[in-house]
Design an enzyme around this catalytic site. Structure first.
Site, PDB file in Angstrom:
ATOM      1  CG  ASP A  69      -0.273  -0.039   2.529  1.00  0.00           C
ATOM      2  OD1 ASP A  69       0.720  -0.776   2.656  1.00  0.00           O
ATOM      3  OD2 ASP A  69      -0.714   0.665   3.458  1.00  0.00           O
ATOM      4  CD  GLU A 134       3.973   0.897   7.080  1.00  0.00           C
ATOM      5  OE1 GLU A 134       4.775   1.208   7.978  1.00  0.00           O
ATOM      6  OE2 GLU A 134       3.668   1.697   6.167  1.00  0.00           O
TER       7      GLU A 134
END
EC number: 3.5.1.18
Length: 376
Positions: A69, A134
């Site tokens: 991400d 994250e």
């Protein structure tokens, strides 16, 4: 190795995986890992996709960890090159996630690939832990995978996280720990009223001033050899209706501490409670612990990482624990030695994020050498 790393990094960057979306990145990675004999286990939680891929059995278990991400790009018009073009100009790979951390994730994957091709019967176990959560809440990513592994009594001995750790040049810094992070949301109660009749009200801004002064000047500790002193910052403060004739009825305060191993979250909570009682404040408080501090002192993993960095970059790295939190805080709960090493962090989360293609190639060589030192 360099060609494969750059090609994979470009594939990943072209997928706009704004956290917690993965946008097919892990599918690309999983196909490569399966082709060289990794066993794949998908661990989706909520809107987050996680991949746990393993090769081999037994001890030690070394994990390569990373995330697919990314943070939003902001206005694409502000970028010199389109943020998902993954264009290479003058040996610099451009795009959101190039440095944080699709470039080093590609290097981790290719290093693991190359290693199992050369050493198909290596000792111990290699695992890749990849998440799409994250950069945002980090609730359904590595934290949940670690919970699952612990419930199954699985073990991680060493973890290398490909976060961009370097500051001035590749090889200057290895992160071997992180400070803890805890946030408080504090509501200090008053009595709303008209500014012309202060005797009929109680202004929470006024009553909080002495407390706020002590809170922001308090010395929590002196730090230690591995960590700087604990620091506190007020992030948000709000009170009032916006009108100039209304005494506010409540003051809202949000503050965060980045704390070292000299104290713990219970000491922090008790100290703040004592301060609030000292000034007779009526309040409500909610605490959120993002992560406890962790430290991997010099051991097999730290030493192997130092040696690999010196071999490839010809620089002697400095061990450092500064910066924000990372997923290392979750993996450390399993008793693992944890290090973070990756490319320069100068452009992360910024417009025109980019990374040196040569640095990514060297990261791949470093990750490969760490595996050789620990598993052969």
């Amino acid at each position: 190795m360099k060609h494969n790393i750059i090609e994979l990094a470009q594939q990943l960057i072209r997928n706009p995986s704004i956290s917690p979306q993965d946008k097919g990145c892990q599918q690309i990675i999983s196909q490569r890992l399966a082709a060289v004999g990794f066993t794949l286990e998908w661990m989706p939680f909520g809107d987050t996709l996680n991949l746990w891929a393993t090769h081999g059995n037994g001890d030690p278990c070394i994990v390569f960890a990373g995330h697919t991400d990314i943070v939003p790009t902001g206005d694409p018009a502000q970028w010199q090159y389109p943020p998902f073009s993954a264009i290479i100009v003058d040996e610099m790979l451009h795009g959101r996630g190039a440095a944080d951390m699709k470039g080093s994730l590609a290097a981790l994957v290719i290093a693991a690939e190359n290693f199992v091709r050369k050493y198909p019967n290596h000792s111990g176990k290699i695992a890749l832990l990849i998440t799409s959560d994250e950069e945002a809440t980090a609730k359904d990513g590595t934290a949940k995978v670690v919970e699952t592994l612990m419930a199954r009594h699985e073990k991680i001995d060493y973890a290398v996280i490909g976060e961009p750790s370097c500051s001035k040049y590749l090889g200057d810094i290895i992160k071997n720990g992180r400070r803890g992070s805890i946030t408080a949301e504090l509501y200090i109660e008053g009595v709303q009223g008209h500014v012309a009749y202060p005797h009929l009200a109680q202004n929470p801004i006024h009553t909080s001033l002495a407390f706020l002064n002590e809170l922001t000047t308090y010395q929590w500790d002196n730090g230690n050899t591995f960590f700087p002193p604990t620091s506190l910052q007020i992030a948000n403060i709000k009170a009032g209706t916006g009108n100039n004739n209304v005494i506010p009825g409540e003051l809202y305060l949000q503050f965060n501490l980045r704390y070292c191993t000299e104290i713990n979250d219970q000491i922090i909570k008790q100290t703040v409670a004592t301060m609030l009682a000292k000034y007779g404040l009526q309040y409500r408080i909610h605490w959120h612990l993002s992560g406890k501090p962790f430290l991997s002192s010099e051991g097999k993993l730290v030493n192997a990482t130092i040696q690999a960095v010196e071999n490839i970059t010809k620089h002697t790295p400095r061990l450092d624990t500064s910066g924000g939190t990372s997923d290392g805080r979750f993996i450390a709960l399993m008793g693992a030695e944890v290090v973070e090493f990756g490319p320069l962090n100068a452009t992360i989360h910024k417009v025109n994020e980019c990374v040196s293609t040569e640095d990514l190639a060297k990261c791949g060589q470093i990750y490969y050498q760490i595996l050789e030192q620990l598993l052969t």
